[in-house]
Design a protein around this motif. Structure first.
Motif, PDB file in Angstrom:
ATOM      1  N   THR A  12      14.893  83.605 -77.962  1.00 41.97           N
ATOM      2  CA  THR A  12      16.096  84.116 -77.295  1.00 41.97           C
ATOM      3  C   THR A  12      17.247  84.081 -78.282  1.00 41.97           C
ATOM      4  N   TYR A  13      18.016  85.148 -78.337  1.00 48.34           N
ATOM      5  CA  TYR A  13      19.261  85.136 -79.102  1.00 48.34           C
ATOM      6  C   TYR A  13      20.411  85.009 -78.114  1.00 48.34           C
ATOM      7  N   ILE A  14      21.045  83.859 -78.114  1.00 51.22           N
ATOM      8  CA  ILE A  14      22.113  83.541 -77.161  1.00 51.22           C
ATOM      9  C   ILE A  14      21.602  83.726 -75.732  1.00 51.22           C
ATOM     10  N   VAL A  15      21.887  84.893 -75.120  1.00 52.62           N
ATOM     11  CA  VAL A  15      21.363  85.049 -73.755  1.00 52.62           C
ATOM     12  C   VAL A  15      20.236  86.068 -73.666  1.00 52.62           C
ATOM     13  N   ASP A  16      20.053  86.840 -74.744  1.00 52.00           N
ATOM     14  CA  ASP A  16      19.034  87.890 -74.680  1.00 52.00           C
ATOM     15  C   ASP A  16      17.664  87.356 -75.091  1.00 52.00           C
ATOM     16  N   THR A  17      16.722  87.379 -74.171  1.00 50.96           N
ATOM     17  CA  THR A  17      15.359  87.035 -74.544  1.00 50.96           C
ATOM     18  C   THR A  17      14.764  88.229 -75.280  1.00 50.96           C
ATOM     19  N   ILE A  18      14.201  87.947 -76.450  1.00 50.13           N
ATOM     20  CA  ILE A  18      13.645  89.019 -77.293  1.00 50.13           C
ATOM     21  C   ILE A  18      12.124  89.052 -77.138  1.00 50.13           C
ATOM     22  N   LEU A  19      11.508  87.870 -77.177  1.00 49.80           N
ATOM     23  CA  LEU A  19      10.050  87.778 -77.070  1.00 49.80           C
ATOM     24  C   LEU A  19       9.706  86.662 -76.087  1.00 49.80           C
ATOM     25  N   ASP A  20       8.627  86.860 -75.348  1.00 52.01           N
ATOM     26  CA  ASP A  20       8.247  85.840 -74.363  1.00 52.01           C
ATOM     27  C   ASP A  20       6.740  85.829 -74.142  1.00 52.01           C
ATOM     28  N   GLY A  21       6.162  84.650 -74.172  1.00 52.88           N
ATOM     29  CA  GLY A  21       4.731  84.523 -73.880  1.00 52.88           C
ATOM     30  C   GLY A  21       3.846  85.246 -74.877  1.00 52.88           C
ATOM     31  N   ILE A  22       4.229  85.192 -76.151  1.00 53.23           N
ATOM     32  CA  ILE A  22       3.454  85.901 -77.175  1.00 53.23           C
ATOM     33  C   ILE A  22       2.321  84.988 -77.667  1.00 53.23           C
ATOM     34  N   SER A  23       1.093  85.426 -77.473  1.00 52.57           N
ATOM     35  CA  SER A  23      -0.073  84.662 -77.931  1.00 52.57           C
ATOM     36  C   SER A  23      -1.058  85.606 -78.602  1.00 52.57           C
ATOM     37  N   PHE A  24      -1.563  85.190 -79.736  1.00 52.27           N
ATOM     38  CA  PHE A  24      -2.600  86.000 -80.395  1.00 52.27           C
ATOM     39  C   PHE A  24      -3.286  85.190 -81.478  1.00 52.27           C
ATOM     40  N   THR A  25      -4.407  85.694 -81.949  1.00 48.15           N
ATOM     41  CA  THR A  25      -5.085  85.071 -83.078  1.00 48.15           C
ATOM     42  C   THR A  25      -5.345  86.132 -84.144  1.00 48.15           C
ATOM     43  N   VAL A  26      -5.385  85.690 -85.378  1.00 50.73           N
ATOM     44  CA  VAL A  26      -5.678  86.599 -86.489  1.00 50.73           C
ATOM     45  C   VAL A  26      -6.839  86.021 -87.295  1.00 50.73           C
ATOM     46  N   GLU A  27      -7.838  86.853 -87.506  1.00 45.24           N
ATOM     47  CA  GLU A  27      -8.999  86.452 -88.307  1.00 45.24           C
ATOM     48  C   GLU A  27      -8.815  86.965 -89.726  1.00 45.24           C
ATOM     49  N   ASN A  28      -9.422  86.271 -90.681  1.00 42.46           N
ATOM     50  CA  ASN A  28      -9.374  86.752 -92.057  1.00 42.46           C
ATOM     51  C   ASN A  28      -9.919  88.178 -92.118  1.00 42.46           C
TER      52      ASN A  28
END
Ligand SMILES: Nc1ncnc2c1ncn2[C@@H]1O[C@H](COP(=O)(O)OP(=O)(O)O)[C@@H](O)[C@H]1O
Ligand SMILES: [Mg+2]
Length: 380
Positions: A12-28
């Protein structure tokens, strides 16, 4: 092998939520296109992954000894070195190794004059170990590797000795990209890497990335580039990220279906809400304690319902430019056009016609004369 994973990132930047609940995996070896509208938080995500910006909550796991390399959307590089030396700097560990090998060679030749000593044996062992490592890092080919990457990204041999400080913004961006690719980090974060590349260089980068052993996350608006490179798409929209194990074209097709399904859910739900509201109104109109209670309990259920937000067709902004005057069929006729700057002959014997309604792509390497041609056509 898993190299990176995130769970429940929130920013969140001050009051603006930019990203929420971001989940992921990265494989080689994963090649991932990160896409979303401008301002959706793509660069913010990269800043978080690179450790430049801190998330408000959520976990990031990076496999031990994994190196992340980050090409920013806007790069600033200042140096009074030449382009080539700037690239050499990336390979400092390799150059040190080369020096060390040279030193060992000298010691070995001195020691060998004394016969087969134990010291000679240990020097030889050390030499063998180090040269194996050197070979694995392409130590014998680094000069041609630098040349290959620089040329691939659109520099000519004449450019190699140019000082970095005098380069244009676009050239500096290309140099930053070159340095990063030479570094060979385990995970590449590339924020709009094709912005400063011409068609040839984009093609070269596509091939390079496809063959890259490490993982790459690439922010790009170039669908052809993405289609040629990535096997997964991370789509950021309304603070959330959706993962598609597909190239761009497949992603678009699946997203279209997803949107249709969502739209249907939304419409079904709206219909259901309307129906319930009508029943409640009817109960209320009946009057009496019993109907009042029935209306109330239905209202409670309705209030608890998780109402879907109205789907927005973000993909469908339509802008039309209507010409003030409609031209005839012939719009532009160029005959035997030529242009030189001093001794430099840029354009020669250029001929073409453009007719009403045609849309023409003008392509060619950087510095070949495309902008000059535009300026001539515009009488500038
Ligand atoms: N340092 C910052 N302070 C406040 N707001 C920011 C900051 N950085 C980015 N933002 C806001 O976060 C949102 C996402 O920005 P960004 O990650 O750059 O999006 P994208 O790269 O997808 O275009 C935008 O609304 C932007 O204005
Ligand atoms: Mg951005």
């Amino acid at each position: 092998m898993l190299v990176l994973s995130c769970s429940n990132l929130r920013k969140t930047y001050i009051v603006d939520t930019i990203l929420d609940g971001i989940s992921f995996t990265v494989e080689n070896g994963d090649k991932i296109g990160v896409i979303g509208l401008n301002g959706s938080g793509k660069t913010t995500l990269f800043n978080i992954l690179s450790g430049e910006v801190e998330q408000d909550s959520g976990e990031i796991y990076i496999q031990k000894d994994i190196k992340i390399g980050y090409l920013k959307q806007h790069t600033k590089i200042e140096s009074n070195k030449t382009i080539f030396d700037e690239c050499l700097e990336v390979l400092t560990p390799l150059l040190n190794m080369e020096k060390e090998l040279g030193g060992l060679e000298e010691k070995i030749s001195l020691e060998s004059q004394k016969g087969e000593t134990n010291k000679l044996k240990s020097l030889m062992d050390e030499y063998a170990h180090l040269s194996e490592k050197f070979l694995a890092l392409n130590g014998y080919g680094y000069k041609s590797e630098i040349k290959g990457v620089l040329k691939g990204l659109g520099f000519s041999e004449d450019d190699f000795d140019k000082e970095v400080n005098i380069l244009s913004g676009g050239q500096k961006s290309r140099l930053s990209l070159a340095k990063l690719l030479l570094e060979k980090p385990d995970i590449l974060l590339l924020d709009e890497p094709t912005n400063h590349l011409d068609i040839d260089a984009i093609g070269w980068l596509e091939k390079f990335l496809k063959e890259y052993k490490g993982a790459a996350l690439i922010i790009s608006h170039d669908r052809y580039f993405l289609d040629n490179v990535v096997n997964r798409i991370f789509h950021i929209e309304n603070l959330k990220m959706k993962i598609y194990n597909a190239n761009y074209t497949e992603f678009m097709a699946r997203r279209k279906k997803d949107l249709e399904i969502y739209k249907k859910h939304f419409e079904d739900q709206q219909r259901e809400i309307k129906r319930q509201e009508e029943i409640i109104a009817r109960f209320k109109s009946y009057g009496g304690e019993k109907y009042h209670r029935l209306a109330q309990s239905r209202q409670k259920l309705l209030d608890k319902m998780k109402v879907l937000t109205k789907p927005t067709d973000t993909m469908k902004a339509k802008i039309r430019f209507e010409p003030k005057i409609k031209s005839g069929r012939d719009v532009l006729k160029v005959e035997k056009l030529g242009k030189s700057f001093g001794d430099l002959k840029l354009l020669e014997d250029i001929n073409f016609n453009i007719y009403r309604g045609e849309k023409v792509g003008l392509i060619g390497a950087n510095g070949i004369g495309k902008t000059t041609l535009f300026k001539i056509v515009l009488n500038q």
